[in-house]
Motif scaffolding. Sequence first.
Motif: not given
Length: 434
Positions: A1-29
């Motif tokens: 899907m396109s039209g994301y407002d913001l994407v933040v990526r980090s090699r140390r993203t802390v997700l519910p299943d642990g820490e790993r490289p990831a990108a987080v895409a945001v739309r409408d808050g």
Amino acid sequence: MSGYDLVVRSRRTVLPDGERPAAVAVRDGRIAAVTGHDDAPPAGTRVDLGEVALLPGLVDTHVHVNEPGRTEWEGFATATRAAAAGGVTTIVDMPLNSLPPVTTAAALAVKREAAAGRCRTDVGFWGGAIPGNTPELRALHGLGVFGFKCFTADSGVPEFPPLSYEEMEEAFTEIASFDGLVIVHAEDPGSLSVPVGGAYDAFLASRPPSAEQKAIEQVIRLAEATGVRAHILHLSAADGVEPLSRARARGVRVSAETCPHYLTLSAADVRPGATRLKCCPPIRDAANRDGLWRALAAGAIDCVVSDHSPCPPELKRGGFDEAWGGISSLQLGLPAVWTEARGRGHALADVVRWMSAAPAALAGVTGKGAIEVGNDADLVAFAADETFTVDPAALRTRHRLTPYEGRELTGVVRATWLRGEVVDDTPRGRLLRR
């Protein structure tokens, strides 16, 4: 899907299943997608944090804002400004120290009006249970408070008196009838004494660990009898862990929190006259601190929250028998806890669980506490390996008193996003209802 407002990526993203490289895409808050670090989709704004960690915004369910009525102690503008600077994107405000205390529907309306348009973070509210207000509790619950605070001993302010154990049973029964949550300042009044003189040793002796343990046992007894869900606030005595664990093993719905100052400081750190370290219950010895860490690691203590309880500097004057009992730590809780946690072998994901996911789950703050699709895009850029020396001049609270002055801490909050918007001096925070 396109039209994301913001994407933040980090090699140390802390997700519910642990820490790993990831990108987080945001739309409408809201978080609309979580992808692999190298699969980050296009967006209007892209932020690459590199090795700076990306955390969910912290949820602090134990904050005394004090507005209205004692706004000279803190206030929504300054408290939420400090919260955001410390990576906290949601606070739940305690019902006392403000005037009027939130013990009626009318008082809740006054509190919400005082907060409206002043908050940099999202803000929810606790109600209060005091002698005589049991008929008010159901209405407050219906208006969206997250639960009800009560004291077993003197609260420090006359307009919020404690409940006797008999009065607690009445309040617990009523709260259980609508499956609400009660949160308890648990110190047995019969086990407390007046400190003899202003030294810290005398103050510490006046509030022994047995006071917490006895009150916790009474809370457990009443929770078991009434079926209410009960939570022990700011556990400072490791001796209180065993009765809690036994109760949970037999199905009693009881939980507990502790605070950064109990995990990072000890009685040996309290120098003569250093009343900025005075709090109730008190900071105990290093062996007790180690016991709290063991309980936290084992899951016997559920979460870590600030108990941010500020006051004007003049109220911290005098000895430990006279000074106001409260610690201001809203902005520094994350680096303080992380500094100690990493030294004890814990991961950043542990700290996120204790300070974000678990408090959100405790209070039922929905859409918060984790980086996962559908949640609010409350995010924190955290330089987990960077150190700094605490300078009170850098604090964003109204009064710049801190027990961490001059201490070297690890972990610097580089940026905080609330629903995908960088937190600045624009008050974008929302007032939350349960």
